[in-house]
Design an enzyme around this catalytic site. Structure first.
Site, PDB file in Angstrom:
ATOM      1  N   GLY A   1      -4.958  30.102  32.057  1.00  0.00           N
ATOM      2  CA  GLY A   1      -5.497  29.658  33.334  1.00  0.00           C
ATOM      3  C   GLY A   1      -4.461  28.961  34.195  1.00  0.00           C
ATOM      4  O   GLY A   1      -4.480  29.077  35.437  1.00  0.00           O
TER       5      GLY A   1
ATOM      6  N   PHE B   1      -8.017  31.859  30.182  1.00  0.00           N
ATOM      7  CA  PHE B   1      -8.401  30.951  29.107  1.00  0.00           C
ATOM      8  C   PHE B   1      -7.222  30.028  28.790  1.00  0.00           C
ATOM      9  O   PHE B   1      -6.098  30.488  28.598  1.00  0.00           O
ATOM     10  CB  PHE B   1      -8.808  31.790  27.887  1.00  0.00           C
ATOM     11  N   CYS B   2      -7.478  28.721  28.749  1.00  0.00           N
ATOM     12  CA  CYS B   2      -6.498  27.713  28.338  1.00  0.00           C
ATOM     13  C   CYS B   2      -5.209  27.833  29.164  1.00  0.00           C
ATOM     14  O   CYS B   2      -5.261  27.869  30.389  1.00  0.00           O
ATOM     15  CB  CYS B   2      -6.252  27.824  26.836  1.00  0.00           C
ATOM     16  N   ILE B   3      -4.036  27.905  28.526  1.00  0.00           N
ATOM     17  CA  ILE B   3      -2.780  27.968  29.269  1.00  0.00           C
ATOM     18  C   ILE B   3      -2.695  29.234  30.120  1.00  0.00           C
ATOM     19  O   ILE B   3      -1.969  29.275  31.130  1.00  0.00           O
ATOM     20  CB  ILE B   3      -1.565  27.855  28.314  1.00  0.00           C
TER      21      ILE B   3
END
Length: 573
Positions: free
Chosen positions: A310, A306-308
């Site tokens: 990733g 999820f988000c950073i």
């Protein structure tokens, strides 16, 4: 009434006043070390002084101001000159229809649009103009009459009804938030991590300096043999994935029979200020994958990021590949930006001046405060995430309603300065993730185009942190089987959309050959949560069904403490 001479004098005076206002704004806004390409307000003034027939002429702006004034004093029939944009809730209350406050409201709307129009007409390049437009919008949002007690009729009415107690209570809340360093967005007394947030049952089965690894207790008689590892962002606490039972992605994954593990990042302390991106890859993602494989008795695992988180997983994969560690069967990128060609409004807070200052301190290490990062994200939606609470809490003296997502939003985590500076330089400013071998991690040149792992990409249509069109560009980088799904709503509400609620919708389209607009034009809308689509996609990569394990960990990795663990409970002072 005005004669021609007095009208000219009036407009000239108004023009000079507006120019003085703008100059004062520039003096307050310009950076301490001005650089030509880093001082947007100075560029704005330069552009305006080159194109000032607009300022000097009797423009529509002045006519609208005159019409408003004449309508207020009854010299002409009162008619609406400006109305709020769709979705602007600042002036919804009936008190704003009173003649004086309606005048104040419309005057503000007209002036705001005039300022934004001036920016659009400034003589400068597109990038500078876009930056000016963003900060002009920040300025006009801050100067809304709704944000000041004496120009907000709702505030004045409540103050009269409570004999001033609402203002006194608001002052107490303001002082408390100033001491805390953040704006209170929810009734924080209603939440506690481990009691009504992050309560999915499980155990911490591994920990190091950087993270704790949680293994969740199965809720089904059978589970899929291949484990699922969740890697959340290290900017915030992990429990956005496990808020409460009815809106927990963790609980949903467990209920679908996925053998679920999760990384709980530690908020960086001053002693950890030396950590680099390499450390998060080596001692974070790769270590977590290895432990999950060993506990789960599986050669390969599935990873949801999820988000950073990733970007951490994506940069770890080439390192693993170079070492012959074929450990990841599939990867899910949930609101993750790989291609930063168009990163959205957050780019206006990131420039070379910031990076140079930080890089001068790298040898000393240091900590980037979670509250600083939280304020930056809030500024991207200032009316919803700043000024709304300023009015409610400080002007009206009210306590905001309890909302688990907003409690999480204020529960920030610190990052190490070297790690975060590397992220800003390589991802945002230089966009190196789309340039094969442009940098190395753990001694390995990073080339994301070599990744052939099946990948599920989720984006949210109203995401202000990861624009969905930018997330779509990841389909041009990864070379394995791809599925791109677009959900409704924003960065968090779009991602955390529980199946039980049956809210919103999502779009699917198998054809990824065109650009993002072509994809959306051909996409099919489906009702409800995208989680259902994701779980169906994940099942073929999850192995056979086996009896659910009755214990956590194994002989080498024994349970340390119950979930949610210590790391997530640490709060910033």
């Amino acid at each position: 009434m005005f004669n021609n001479k007095s009208m000219d004098e009036f407009f000239q005076q108004l023009t000079e006043t507006n120019q003085k206002l703008l100059q004062s704004w520039v003096n307050l806004s310009q950076p301490g070390e001005p650089v030509a390409d880093l001082a947007p307000m100075q560029q704005l003034m330069a552009g305006l002084t080159q194109s000032n027939p607009f300022l000097a002429q009797h423009s529509d702006f002045y006519q609208q101001q005159l019409d408003l004034w004449l309508g207020l004093i009854g010299a002409k029939e009162k008619a609406p000159v400006a109305v709020p944009e769709k979705g602007d809730r600042r002036f919804n209350a009936p008190e704003w229809e009173q003649p004086l406050f309606d005048y104040i409201k419309q005057n503000y709307l007209v002036t705001s649009r005039w300022l934004l129009q001036m920016v659009e007409q400034a003589h400068t390049d597109d990038a500078a103009r876009e930056k000016m437009s963003f900060f002009t919008r920040q300025y006009v949002d801050a100067m809304s009459p709704a944000n000041f007690a004496f120009t907000n009729p709702e505030v004045m009415k409540l103050a009269l009804e409570t004999k001033g107690e609402s203002l006194q209570e608001g002052m107490k809340k303001l002082m408390a938030d100033m001491q805390k360093g953040t704006i209170t967005m929810t009734d924080e007394s209603q939440f506690e991590v481990g009691k009504n947030l992050g309560i999915s049952p499980g155990q911490v089965v591994f920990e190091n300096e950087l993270f704790q690894l949680l293994q969740y207790t199965p809720s089904t008689a059978k589970v899929y043999s291949r484990p699922l590892l969740i890697v959340p962002p290290c900017v915030n606490k992990y429990y956005i994935m496990d808020l409460q039972p009815d809106n927990s992605l963790v609980a949903y994954a467990v209920s679908q029979g996925f053998k679920t593990f999760l990384v709980s990042w530690k908020s960086v302390t001053p002693e950890m200020g030396h950590l680099k991106w390499d450390d998060y890859v080596e001692n974070g993602v790769i270590t977590a994958c290895d432990v999950v494989r060993k506990i789960g008795k599986a050669e390969k695992i599935n990873v949801l990021s999820f988000c950073i988180g990733g970007e951490l997983v994506s940069t770890a994969m080439p390192v693993m590949q170079a070492r012959g560690l074929d450990w990841i069967e599939s990867v899910t990128l949930m609101t993750v930006m790989i291609d930063h060609t168009e990163p959205g409004d957050i780019k206006h807070f990131i420039d070379w001046n910031l990076i140079r200052k930080r890089e001068a301190l790298l040898n000393e290490g240091g900590v980037i405060g979670g509250k600083e990062l939280s304020r930056t994200f809030s500024a991207l939606r200032s009316n919803d995430l700043i000024w709304n609470y300023v009015v409610n809490n400080y002007l009206k003296g009210k306590t905001p309603a309890p909302f688990d997502l907003l409690y999480w939003n204020n529960d920030s985590a610190n990052l190490a300065l070297p790690m975060h500076t590397f992220f800003l330089r390589n991802m945002y400013l230089e966009n190196n993730l789309i340039k094969p071998n442009s940098f190395s991690l753990c001694g390995v040149p990073i080339d994301l185009t070599t990744i052939t792992t099946p990948t599920y990409i989720f984006a949210a249509r109203e995401d202000h942190i990861v624009p969905w069109q930018s997330a779509y560009l990841s389909t041009r980088i990864f070379k394995g089987p791809l599925r791109y799904v677009l959900g409704a709503s924003g960065h968090i509400a779009g991602a955390i959309n529980p199946v039980k609620a049956n809210k919103r919708n999502y779009w699917v389209n198998e054809d990824l050959s065109g650009d993002s607009e072509a994809w959306f034009h051909g996409a099919q809308s489906r009702p409800g949560s995208w989680w259902q689509d994701w779980s169906q996609w994940l099942i073929p990569f999850s192995g056979e069904e086996i009896a659910a394990p009755k214990t956590h960990g194994n002989a080498a990795f024994k349970p340390i403490e119950p979930a949610p663990g210590r790391y997530v409970k640490e709060r910033l002072d």
